[in-house]
Design a protein around this motif. Structure first.
Motif, PDB file in Angstrom:
ATOM      1  N   VAL A 426       0.782  -1.320  -0.267  1.00 26.22           N
ATOM      2  CA  VAL A 426       0.134  -0.108   0.105  1.00 26.22           C
ATOM      3  C   VAL A 426       0.946   1.408  -0.468  1.00 26.22           C
ATOM      4  O   VAL A 426       0.416   2.312  -0.802  1.00 26.22           O
ATOM      5  N   LEU A 427       1.984   1.259   1.290  1.00 27.57           N
ATOM      6  CA  LEU A 427       2.670   2.300   0.664  1.00 27.57           C
ATOM      7  C   LEU A 427       3.620   3.126  -0.219  1.00 27.57           C
ATOM      8  O   LEU A 427       3.843   3.813  -1.040  1.00 27.57           O
ATOM      9  N   ALA A 428       4.190   0.931  -1.189  1.00 28.68           N
ATOM     10  CA  ALA A 428       4.722   1.228  -2.288  1.00 28.68           C
ATOM     11  C   ALA A 428       4.006   1.794  -3.398  1.00 28.68           C
ATOM     12  O   ALA A 428       4.664   2.783  -4.833  1.00 28.68           O
ATOM     13  N   LEU A 429       2.957   1.477  -3.637  1.00 30.53           N
ATOM     14  CA  LEU A 429       1.967   2.596  -5.054  1.00 30.53           C
ATOM     15  C   LEU A 429       1.384   3.645  -4.405  1.00 30.53           C
ATOM     16  O   LEU A 429       0.188   4.254  -5.493  1.00 30.53           O
ATOM     17  N   SER A 430       1.648   4.596  -2.789  1.00 28.05           N
ATOM     18  CA  SER A 430       1.029   5.403  -3.150  1.00 28.05           C
ATOM     19  C   SER A 430       1.277   6.566  -3.821  1.00 28.05           C
ATOM     20  O   SER A 430       2.976   6.576  -4.678  1.00 28.05           O
ATOM     21  N   GLN A 431       0.995   7.593  -3.801  1.00 27.17           N
ATOM     22  CA  GLN A 431       1.007   8.643  -5.141  1.00 27.17           C
ATOM     23  C   GLN A 431       2.098   9.520  -4.315  1.00 27.17           C
ATOM     24  O   GLN A 431       1.925  10.244  -2.944  1.00 27.17           O
ATOM     25  N   LEU A 432       2.796  10.419  -5.623  1.00 30.06           N
ATOM     26  CA  LEU A 432       3.905  11.347  -4.679  1.00 30.06           C
ATOM     27  C   LEU A 432       3.379  12.478  -3.837  1.00 30.06           C
ATOM     28  O   LEU A 432       3.838  13.001  -2.666  1.00 30.06           O
ATOM     29  N   LYS A 433       2.222  12.929  -4.093  1.00 30.08           N
ATOM     30  CA  LYS A 433       1.932  14.170  -2.844  1.00 30.08           C
ATOM     31  C   LYS A 433       1.265  13.288  -1.927  1.00 30.08           C
ATOM     32  O   LYS A 433       1.489  13.862  -0.897  1.00 30.08           O
ATOM     33  N   VAL A 434       0.575  12.505  -1.615  1.00 27.73           N
ATOM     34  CA  VAL A 434       0.128  11.817  -1.141  1.00 27.73           C
ATOM     35  C   VAL A 434       1.509  11.230   0.169  1.00 27.73           C
ATOM     36  O   VAL A 434       0.901  11.366   1.398  1.00 27.73           O
ATOM     37  N   VAL A 435       2.358  10.947  -0.650  1.00 26.79           N
ATOM     38  CA  VAL A 435       3.595  10.349   0.366  1.00 26.79           C
ATOM     39  C   VAL A 435       4.412  11.605   0.970  1.00 26.79           C
ATOM     40  O   VAL A 435       4.305  12.236   1.578  1.00 26.79           O
ATOM     41  N   VAL A 436       4.445  13.332   0.237  1.00 32.80           N
ATOM     42  CA  VAL A 436       4.738  14.582   0.283  1.00 32.80           C
ATOM     43  C   VAL A 436       4.071  14.464   1.706  1.00 32.80           C
ATOM     44  O   VAL A 436       4.353  15.082   2.909  1.00 32.80           O
ATOM     45  N   VAL A 437       2.640  14.965   1.233  1.00 36.10           N
ATOM     46  CA  VAL A 437       1.936  15.851   2.627  1.00 36.10           C
ATOM     47  C   VAL A 437       1.753  14.708   3.511  1.00 36.10           C
ATOM     48  O   VAL A 437       1.273  15.135   4.958  1.00 36.10           O
ATOM     49  N   SER A 438       1.808  13.319   3.838  1.00 36.69           N
ATOM     50  CA  SER A 438       2.037  12.158   4.689  1.00 36.69           C
ATOM     51  C   SER A 438       3.479  12.334   5.169  1.00 36.69           C
ATOM     52  O   SER A 438       3.039  12.686   7.153  1.00 36.69           O
ATOM     53  N   LEU A 439       4.452  12.937   4.763  1.00 32.33           N
ATOM     54  CA  LEU A 439       5.378  12.812   5.300  1.00 32.33           C
ATOM     55  C   LEU A 439       5.709  14.001   6.447  1.00 32.33           C
ATOM     56  O   LEU A 439       6.538  13.822   7.470  1.00 32.33           O
ATOM     57  N   ILE A 440       4.838  15.090   5.633  1.00 32.59           N
ATOM     58  CA  ILE A 440       4.947  16.759   6.513  1.00 32.59           C
ATOM     59  C   ILE A 440       4.216  15.906   7.415  1.00 32.59           C
ATOM     60  O   ILE A 440       4.183  16.909   8.570  1.00 32.59           O
TER      61      ILE A 440
END
Length: 485
Positions: A426-440
């Motif tokens: 699930v994490l590997a398939l996440s879109q870049l925008k979602v990853v960036v917002v979630s990491l913030i």
């Protein structure tokens, strides 16, 4: 793997002669909140049902992403990969720590208060993002009958009115919410039973086996499955409000698991078998269109009404979980003491206000964006839960576990492997925008905890630790001292 709370493989308090046995030290004096009525098993089952599911509303994207066969297989197989392990862990840990705060307490006991705070921040934020979805789903189901709710000022007003009404319902008390969940659940399930009988002459089994592996949106498929079958641990955050949680919680989780799986699979079986396949039409709200095709306008309105009621149930159940989590964190000195204050109905006022504010701020996001964002944060939080579960098994093997999964430490590790692998996918398939917002969002939590501790040292905010909390480590030390002396 599921055993009765007092069955073989469980550990009962007060029934051990083993000198290594450690009983969780319970409060010695009655708590003030005991004056409030606790939640019994039937409302608890439906609260879990709504925290996880609420019915088949929202599973339509799974058919759009992968077709009927993979959607049906997904809702049969996925529960064994994710739902059963998470529910089992929740049953064991929730009875080990039958207090408000749930997974925050588990992680704090295993990894320390800093990581307990991070767990609380990520899971609370994930829950609020998830709760922002229900006004969206509510209006999506009604807009086909009331087009004005599709956008603009009417939609904004509807979101605000719905949020304020349901927030007030949460404020009035958990017992009321529990029985409302029972009524809403029955109302949401009945129309699909009726649709099943009406659709029998139109069912064509050949439609169930349609598959096209080269045309699968795996990201949407897995996120939809994951979102519809997770959050079993949410009920643990209000375990302190449950009647006899050490016995009631495991039973309620078991009954809710059956209700959730059946509530997904059979409507999906009916919907895919009764109408010709057009994957593009399978999006949130499509079950009401199927109802019209199968039974007529009257059934469509019934399904739409059931969807609206279901989303109300999911909203109040999720907000209860989120707000009581904040209360549990405040009782442990992780948040300012004002988060631990209760209304005259026993509800955490500040927690409810914060959770409602988060819902309003996030309700403008789309269905897919909300699912992807909350799934990412939820996955990171679940990793901490799995680590805490295994570490507590190793660190306190003889601690009181009124419900214990009948497996050893190696079995506990093996139980966590399939869901952990799924989290990786699930994490590997996440879109870049979602990853960036979630990491913030995660970084904000990493910085927030030391800032709150600094504010506590400077006495800018009042923090307090309740003297009325179970203490695993204290009980462990007392047991060790008794062996020494």
């Amino acid at each position: 793997m599921w055993t009765a709370p007092t069955g073989e493989g469980s550990i009962e308090m007060g029934e051990h002669n083993d000198p290594g046995y450690v009983a969780v030290r319970e409060p010695n004096s009655p708590r003030v909140v005991d004056n409030f009525e606790k939640v019994s098993i039937l409302p608890l089952v439906f609260l879990i049902f709504y925290e996880v599911s609420g019915g088949p509303f929202g599973i339509e994207d799974c058919v759009q992403a992968a077709g009927p066969l993979l959607a049906l297989i997904g809702f049969l197989v996925f529960p064994f990969i994710w739902s059963v392990p998470e529910a089992l862990i929740t049953a064991e840990m929730g009875t080990m720590f039958p207090v408000n705060g749930g997974y925050v307490v588990w992680v704090s006991s295993a990894l320390g208060p800093y990581w307990g705070f991070q767990q609380g921040w990520m899971k609370w934020l994930s829950g609020v993002i998830d709760n922002a979805l229900y006004p969206v789903l509510f209006l999506d189901y009604l807009k086909s009958g009331i087009p004005a709710l599709g956008g603009g000022l009417p939609r904004i007003v509807a979101v605000l009115a719905l949020t304020f009404f349901l927030t007030y319902l949460n404020y009035r008390g958990l017992t009321i919410v529990g029985w409302v969940a029972v009524l809403l659940g029955i109302f949401s399930i009945i129309p699909f039973v009726v649709m099943g009988f009406v659709a029998i002459p139109k069912l064509k089994p050949s439609r169930w086996i349609v598959v096209s592996l080269h045309n699968v949106d795996w990201n949407l498929y897995l996120n939809t499955l994951f979102w519809n079958l997770n959050y079993w641990d949410s009920i643990s955050t209000l375990a302190g409000e449950v009647q006899n949680p050490k016995k009631t919680l495991p039973k309620a989780l078991f009954y809710a698991l059956i209700l959730v799986v059946v509530g997904y699979f059979f409507p999906l079986l009916i919907g895919t078998g009764a109408v010709p396949l057009d994957r593009e039409l399978w999006t949130d709200g499509y079950f009401s269109d199927i109802a019209k095709i199968v039974g007529g306008v009257w059934l469509r309105w019934w399904i739409q009404g059931a969807a609206a009621m279901s989303n109300m149930g999911m909203f109040v159940a999720e907000m209860n979980s989120d707000s009581f989590q904040l209360l549990g964190m405040a009782e442990r000195g992780m948040l300012p003491a004002c988060f631990g204050k209760r209304s005259r109905y026993g509800t955490p006022v500040i927690g409810i206000i914060f959770s409602a504010s988060g819902v309003l701020l996030l309700s403008w996001l789309s269905f897919q964006e909300i699912i992807a964002a909350e799934n990412f944060l939820y996955c990171v939080g679940m990793i901490l839960e799995f680590i805490a579960f295994i570490r507590l098994r190793m660190k306190y093997p003889a601690a009181s576990r009124p419900y214990k999964i009948p497996i050893g430490t190696v079995g506990a590790i093996l139980l966590c492997i399939p869901p952990t692998l799924l989290i990786g996918v699930v994490l590997a398939l996440s879109q870049l925008k979602v990853v960036v917002v979630s990491l913030i969002a995660i970084v904000i939590g990493l910085l927030m905890q030391p800032c709150l501790k600094y504010a506590e040292r400077k006495r800018w905010m009042k923090f307090s630790i309740s003297s009325d909390l179970p203490d695993l480590q204290g009980a462990n030390q007392e047991s060790a001292n008794s062996l020494i002396y």
